[in-house]
Scaffold this active site. Structure first.
Site, PDB file in Angstrom:
ATOM      1  N   LEU A   1      14.933  95.199  54.143  1.00 56.03           N
ATOM      2  CA  LEU A   1      15.042  94.673  53.283  1.00 56.03           C
ATOM      3  C   LEU A   1      16.488  94.249  52.319  1.00 56.03           C
ATOM      4  O   LEU A   1      16.708  95.214  51.528  1.00 56.03           O
ATOM      5  CB  LEU A   1      14.240  95.212  52.107  1.00 56.03           C
ATOM      6  CG  LEU A   1      12.834  95.090  52.856  1.00 56.03           C
ATOM      7  CD1 LEU A   1      11.666  95.154  51.836  1.00 56.03           C
ATOM      8  CD2 LEU A   1      12.320  94.248  54.024  1.00 56.03           C
TER       9      LEU A   1
ATOM     10  N   ALA B   1      17.877  91.066  51.234  1.00 49.75           N
ATOM     11  CA  ALA B   1      18.439  89.958  50.737  1.00 49.75           C
ATOM     12  C   ALA B   1      18.745  89.228  49.182  1.00 49.75           C
ATOM     13  O   ALA B   1      18.938  88.242  49.028  1.00 49.75           O
ATOM     14  CB  ALA B   1      16.964  88.907  51.337  1.00 49.75           C
TER      15      ALA B   1
ATOM     16  N   GLN C   1      15.368  84.996  54.093  1.00 47.13           N
ATOM     17  CA  GLN C   1      14.609  85.329  53.346  1.00 47.13           C
ATOM     18  C   GLN C   1      14.889  83.798  52.691  1.00 47.13           C
ATOM     19  O   GLN C   1      16.227  84.795  51.943  1.00 47.13           O
ATOM     20  CB  GLN C   1      13.969  85.894  52.733  1.00 47.13           C
ATOM     21  CG  GLN C   1      12.811  86.325  51.547  1.00 47.13           C
ATOM     22  CD  GLN C   1      12.860  87.624  50.601  1.00 47.13           C
ATOM     23  OE1 GLN C   1      13.854  88.181  51.135  1.00 47.13           O
ATOM     24  NE2 GLN C   1      11.819  87.953  49.818  1.00 47.13           N
TER      25      GLN C   1
ATOM     26  N   TYR D   1      16.038  99.951  52.595  1.00 47.60           N
ATOM     27  CA  TYR D   1      16.694  98.871  51.317  1.00 47.60           C
ATOM     28  C   TYR D   1      18.052  98.824  51.737  1.00 47.60           C
ATOM     29  O   TYR D   1      18.336 100.173  52.063  1.00 47.60           O
ATOM     30  CB  TYR D   1      16.074  99.040  49.962  1.00 47.60           C
ATOM     31  CG  TYR D   1      14.521  98.721  49.811  1.00 47.60           C
ATOM     32  CD1 TYR D   1      13.994  97.541  49.417  1.00 47.60           C
ATOM     33  CD2 TYR D   1      13.133  99.752  50.056  1.00 47.60           C
ATOM     34  CE1 TYR D   1      13.201  97.608  49.422  1.00 47.60           C
ATOM     35  CE2 TYR D   1      12.483  99.693  49.827  1.00 47.60           C
ATOM     36  CZ  TYR D   1      11.838  98.464  49.167  1.00 47.60           C
ATOM     37  OH  TYR D   1       9.850  98.586  49.648  1.00 47.60           O
TER      38      TYR D   1
ATOM     39  N   ASP E   1      20.487  98.901  49.643  1.00 48.68           N
ATOM     40  CA  ASP E   1      20.804  99.213  48.681  1.00 48.68           C
ATOM     41  C   ASP E   1      20.803 100.316  48.260  1.00 48.68           C
ATOM     42  O   ASP E   1      20.769 101.068  47.201  1.00 48.68           O
ATOM     43  CB  ASP E   1      20.446  98.226  47.542  1.00 48.68           C
ATOM     44  CG  ASP E   1      19.632  98.486  47.156  1.00 48.68           C
ATOM     45  OD1 ASP E   1      18.745  98.717  48.016  1.00 48.68           O
ATOM     46  OD2 ASP E   1      19.517  97.426  46.047  1.00 48.68           O
TER      47      ASP E   1
ATOM     48  N   ASN F   1       5.775 105.067  42.780  1.00 48.31           N
ATOM     49  CA  ASN F   1       6.902 105.251  43.907  1.00 48.31           C
ATOM     50  C   ASN F   1       8.436 104.579  44.138  1.00 48.31           C
ATOM     51  O   ASN F   1       8.752 103.844  43.410  1.00 48.31           O
ATOM     52  CB  ASN F   1       5.910 103.294  44.059  1.00 48.31           C
ATOM     53  CG  ASN F   1       6.549 102.408  45.062  1.00 48.31           C
ATOM     54  OD1 ASN F   1       6.315 103.208  46.521  1.00 48.31           O
ATOM     55  ND2 ASN F   1       6.647 101.495  45.384  1.00 48.31           N
TER      56      ASN F   1
ATOM     57  N   HIS G   1      62.943 109.912  63.677  1.00 48.02           N
ATOM     58  CA  HIS G   1      63.615 109.243  61.872  1.00 48.02           C
ATOM     59  C   HIS G   1      63.815 107.533  62.315  1.00 48.02           C
ATOM     60  O   HIS G   1      63.919 106.903  63.989  1.00 48.02           O
ATOM     61  CB  HIS G   1      65.473 109.722  62.661  1.00 48.02           C
ATOM     62  CG  HIS G   1      65.254 111.377  62.179  1.00 48.02           C
ATOM     63  ND1 HIS G   1      65.154 111.979  61.332  1.00 48.02           N
ATOM     64  CD2 HIS G   1      65.486 111.884  63.475  1.00 48.02           C
ATOM     65  CE1 HIS G   1      65.536 113.596  61.754  1.00 48.02           C
ATOM     66  NE2 HIS G   1      65.540 113.416  63.117  1.00 48.02           N
TER      67      HIS G   1
ATOM     68  N   ASN H   1      59.753  93.046  70.799  1.00 46.88           N
ATOM     69  CA  ASN H   1      59.198  92.680  71.247  1.00 46.88           C
ATOM     70  C   ASN H   1      58.552  92.018  71.089  1.00 46.88           C
ATOM     71  O   ASN H   1      57.740  91.334  71.802  1.00 46.88           O
ATOM     72  CB  ASN H   1      58.277  94.095  71.060  1.00 46.88           C
ATOM     73  CG  ASN H   1      57.988  94.447  69.560  1.00 46.88           C
ATOM     74  OD1 ASN H   1      57.956  94.139  68.761  1.00 46.88           O
ATOM     75  ND2 ASN H   1      56.063  94.225  69.513  1.00 46.88           N
TER      76      ASN H   1
END
Length: 452
Positions: free
Chosen positions: A6, A8, A68, A95, A97, A162, A351, A374
């Site tokens: 998740l 969102a 979502q 999650y 984060d 939880n 160098h 180049n």
């Protein structure tokens, strides 16, 4: 097992124009920490919302995304990913984060879920300050979660809470997802309500609560970076790597370093970098997405998306850019820059040199001040230098050009044409000596001063 992340959320407290989950810890976006964890267990899907296109740009191509919009809670997020859920597979919910969760913890959760044949298994932790967390209530062999604001005084005394990490039976989710209600003060659908519907459920108590610490602001971001850094450095040191000063050393989660390598202070090593044994890195070096062999020295230098073979010396003050390959025993020294260049075994450029789009053979000496010219303003061109060539100091090699094996370019030359093997190329004006000219000029200037 399928893994749904998740990601969102808005992340207002980050005070950022970027989504919270793309902010980095040790050079790696938080969402990628979680995606990599998820991939260890199965197919990964990500629920995106706020600035979804930015989040998607950080995800691997094989990760499915689900929009979502608007964001109406964790239960609603899972509803938006209904097509990802399989009734024949379990569903792990993570999650974007929460970056420091470990494989070991998920394995414990998975084992409990499978052994108990649960419909849902909840990862929990015990805290002396449970305010704000959903309390874990056990009744008749089932688990339910009471949110802090809805808990009775007796329930508020419960210290097991939880974490928000779950494993569900996919079949159970699909059968009950539509039963979730948003009849609450926030008008949102909560995944915790789904837990209460399960007939077979249990918990796994997490000992190290840092693993489920989320990031809501930049202070917490810095705190988790400090913890992650310490754990990575300790793991490296226990495996035989010397970190001279852990406080000033930053090493990313995807870096591998061999034993007896020494990392000196103020060194940053990021991305998918691999460093061999018996190396010396730093001080003040920055290495990103590179592969480094054994017995290599990288001193006060920048290395990005490069390959360095064994016994190479780089620095001080060198810059190896994307596409650089240094073969064994090469020496790259002070103020030398390389890009899309391969340098052969035993060759050296020590160098004040730029080597771009070049292929350099073995045993080549590139003198101080050499430049591969180049770019003509529209296109890049290659330079080839054969084995055993000697490039004189302050040479400009105007590409496309081929310097043959054993060839020599005179100091100060501008080389615009191919040089054959074993030839000497001079591309400069012939030196003229005028005897007594300097003395005569000084006298003229002196007399002119007197007249004034």
């Amino acid at each position: 097992m399928k893994v749904l992340i998740l990601a969102a959320g808005l992340g207002k407290r980050m005070k950022s124009k970027y989504p919270k989950v793309v902010h980095k810890i040790l050079g790696k976006p938080m969402i990628n920490w979680v995606v990599d964890l998820g991939k260890a267990f199965g197919e990964v899907g990500v629920v995106v919302g706020h600035k979804a296109d930015i989040v998607k740009s950080y995800l691997p191509e094989d990760v499915k995304t689900y929009l979502q919009e608007p964001q109406l809670g964790t239960g609603h997020a899972v509803m938006c990913a209904r097509d990802f859920i399989s009734e024949n597979e379990d569903l792990l919910v993570l999650y974007g984060d929460v970056p420091l969760l470990s494989k070991e913890t998920i394995n414990k959760l998975k084992k409990e879920h499978e052994e108990q044949k649960n419909q849902v298994t909840v990862l929990t932790f015990v805290t002396d300050n449970p305010a704000g967390y959903g309390r874990i209530i056990r009744e008749n062999g089932k688990v339910r979660i009471v949110e802090d604001k809805d808990a009775t005084e007796e329930e508020k005394k419960i210290k097991e809470v939880n974490s928000g990490i779950y494993i569900f039976s996919g079949k159970f989710v699909l059968e009950n997802l539509d039963k979730l209600s948003n009849n609450n003060a926030q008008g949102e659908y909560y995944l915790t309500d789904l837990v209460g519907m399960a007939e077979r459920s249990s918990t796994v108590i997490l000992e190290d609560i840092v693993e489920v610490s989320g990031v809501n602001d930049r202070i917490q971001l810095a705190q988790l970076e400090t913890i992650a850094k310490q754990r990575i450095l300790e793991k490296l040191m226990l495996s035989g790597v010397t970190i001279v000063d852990p406080n000033s050393t930053f090493i990313g989660p995807d870096v591998e370093i061999g034993m007896d390598t020494i990392i000196y202070p103020f060194t940053i090593i990021e991305g998918y970098t691999k460093i061999g044994e018996d190396c010396e890195v730093g001080p003040y070096s920055h290495i990103v997405d590179s592969n480094i062999g054994n017995e290599v020295k990288v001193i006060r230098s920048e290395v990005e998306k490069s390959v360095i073979e064994n016994k190479v010396s780089v620095g001080p003050f060198s810059r190896l850019r994307e596409g650089t390959v240094l073969k064994e025993k090469v020496k790259i020294g002070n103020f030398v820059e390389t890009k899309k260049t391969t340098v052969g075994k035993n060759s050296k450029a020590q160098h004040l040199t730029y080597l771009g789009d070049a292929t350099i053979g073995e045993d080549v000496n590139v003198g101080a001040g050499t430049i591969t010219c180049n770019y003509d303003g529209y296109k890049k061109y290659p330079t080839y230098i054969g084995d055993g060539a000697f490039i004189g100091s302050n040479s400009s090699l105007v590409a496309p050009v081929n310097i043959g094996k054993g060839a020599i370019t005179g100091a100060g030359s501008v080389i615009t044409e191919d040089v054959p093997n074993d030839a000497l190329a001079l591309g400069r004006a012939r030196q003229i000596i005028k005897e007594g000219w300097a003395k005569k000029k000084r006298e003229e200037l002196k007399n002119a001063d007197h007249k004034e």
